[in-house]
Design a protein around this motif. Sequence first.
Motif, short mmCIF file in Angstrom:
data_model
loop_
_atom_site.label_atom_id
_atom_site.label_comp_id
_atom_site.label_asym_id
_atom_site.label_seq_id
_atom_site.Cartn_x
_atom_site.Cartn_y
_atom_site.Cartn_z
N SER A 13 0.75 -1.24 -0.31
CA SER A 13 0.03 -0.10 0.19
C SER A 13 0.96 1.28 -0.03
N THR A 14 2.13 1.14 -0.17
CA THR A 14 3.02 2.44 -0.34
C THR A 14 3.85 2.13 -1.39
N LEU A 15 4.81 1.33 -1.61
CA LEU A 15 5.57 0.94 -2.78
C LEU A 15 4.78 0.34 -3.81
N ILE A 16 3.74 -0.40 -3.35
CA ILE A 16 2.79 -1.14 -4.46
C ILE A 16 1.43 -0.78 -3.96
N ARG A 17 0.62 -0.84 -4.70
CA ARG A 17 -0.97 -0.80 -4.25
C ARG A 17 -1.54 -1.89 -3.47
N ASN A 18 -1.10 -3.08 -3.72
CA ASN A 18 -1.51 -4.32 -3.07
C ASN A 18 -0.93 -4.68 -1.75
N GLU A 19 -1.91 -5.42 -1.11
CA GLU A 19 -1.58 -6.26 0.11
C GLU A 19 -1.07 -7.27 -0.09
N VAL A 20 0.23 -7.83 -0.12
CA VAL A 20 0.60 -9.18 -0.54
C VAL A 20 -0.24 -10.09 0.22
N ILE A 21 -0.23 -10.22 1.44
CA ILE A 21 -0.83 -11.22 2.25
C ILE A 21 -1.93 -11.51 1.77
N GLU A 22 -2.92 -10.40 1.23
CA GLU A 22 -4.18 -10.79 0.90
C GLU A 22 -4.38 -11.47 -0.62
N LEU A 23 -3.20 -11.36 -1.37
CA LEU A 23 -3.43 -11.85 -2.55
C LEU A 23 -2.86 -13.26 -2.36
N LEU A 24 -2.09 -13.69 -1.43
CA LEU A 24 -1.72 -14.95 -0.96
C LEU A 24 -2.86 -15.63 -0.16
N ALA A 25 -3.51 -14.93 0.52
CA ALA A 25 -4.77 -15.72 1.16
C ALA A 25 -5.90 -15.82 0.15
N ASP A 26 -5.95 -15.22 -0.92
CA ASP A 26 -6.82 -15.45 -2.12
C ASP A 26 -6.66 -16.79 -2.49
N GLU A 27 -5.37 -17.30 -2.62
CA GLU A 27 -4.92 -18.54 -3.22
C GLU A 27 -5.62 -19.55 -2.39
N ALA A 28 -5.70 -19.30 -1.12
CA ALA A 28 -6.38 -20.16 -0.19
C ALA A 28 -7.69 -20.08 -0.07
N GLY A 29 -8.42 -19.18 -0.65
CA GLY A 29 -9.72 -18.99 -0.48
C GLY A 29 -10.08 -18.30 0.96
N ARG A 30 -9.10 -17.44 1.24
CA ARG A 30 -9.19 -16.79 2.77
C ARG A 30 -8.96 -15.60 2.66
N GLY A 31 -9.18 -14.77 1.51
CA GLY A 31 -8.86 -13.43 1.21
C GLY A 31 -9.66 -12.53 2.25
N ALA A 32 -10.82 -12.62 2.22
CA ALA A 32 -11.82 -11.77 2.88
C ALA A 32 -11.18 -11.56 4.47
N ALA A 33 -11.15 -12.93 5.01
CA ALA A 33 -10.86 -12.93 6.52
C ALA A 33 -9.26 -12.19 6.69
N VAL A 34 -8.51 -12.37 5.87
CA VAL A 34 -7.19 -11.98 5.93
C VAL A 34 -7.02 -10.58 5.78
N ALA A 35 -8.01 -10.07 4.77
CA ALA A 35 -8.20 -8.58 4.57
C ALA A 35 -8.49 -7.73 5.62
N ALA A 36 -9.73 -8.44 6.48
CA ALA A 36 -10.11 -7.74 7.64
C ALA A 36 -9.09 -7.46 8.91
N ALA A 37 -8.29 -8.83 8.97
CA ALA A 37 -7.28 -8.71 9.96
C ALA A 37 -6.06 -7.75 9.71
N THR A 38 -5.73 -7.57 8.49
CA THR A 38 -4.63 -6.72 8.02
C THR A 38 -5.18 -5.35 8.31
N ALA A 39 -6.31 -5.07 8.05
CA ALA A 39 -6.94 -3.71 8.21
C ALA A 39 -6.92 -3.11 9.63
N SER A 40 -7.28 -4.30 10.28
CA SER A 40 -7.03 -3.94 11.75
C SER A 40 -5.51 -3.73 12.37
N ALA A 41 -4.85 -4.56 11.81
CA ALA A 41 -3.29 -4.35 12.01
C ALA A 41 -2.72 -3.02 11.96
#
Length: 211
Positions: A13-41
Amino acid sequence: MSARLLVVLDADSTLIRNEVIELLADEAGRGAAVAAATASAMRGEVDFAASLRARVLELQGVRTAAFARVLARIEPTPGVRELIAAVHERGGIVGVVSGGFHEILDAVAGELGVDEWRANRLEVAADALTGRVDGEIVDAAAKASTLREWADRHGVPPERTIAIGDGANDLLMMQAAALGVAFNAKPAVRAQADLVIGLVDLAQVIPLLPR
């Protein structure tokens, strides 16, 4: 030979527009849950290291072949190439220190012309993620100490350092620099930064570079 200035950026979200951990979580079908946890952190509501461990656990079983698919989705932030070129033109160096992962950052930082970078590493066994971080976690304190380490290594005076970030785990790094810039940042970060840039364009930082 000493560098004339040091600019250190966060990655996701600075050098790049993405949150990499969310993209990886998409691969596991868990993107939404990880995105919410990332936002909180990033808002500073939870301990970063504990949150990262919990989020990485959600990646257990993701095959390492997913790294190539994630890399294909990475979007460099507008203005990042212009900023890096401007720092180099002034005899400076650009560093990236990230709570994200070397497995992605190594390719991205190298391609963008970044001089120094540091991130977490994902533990792998049998070509799949184990759900654990390999080694010490790059947290807020590590980001600040890394900025100081790079400035010392390259002979950059503290007053010629700039740190740019968006999340709560960037605040110590921003405080360690002569100028802490909140970029695309959460409210708590904007409130504590020396300067806030609202436009998602890193070229906005160029006029702030010391000559």
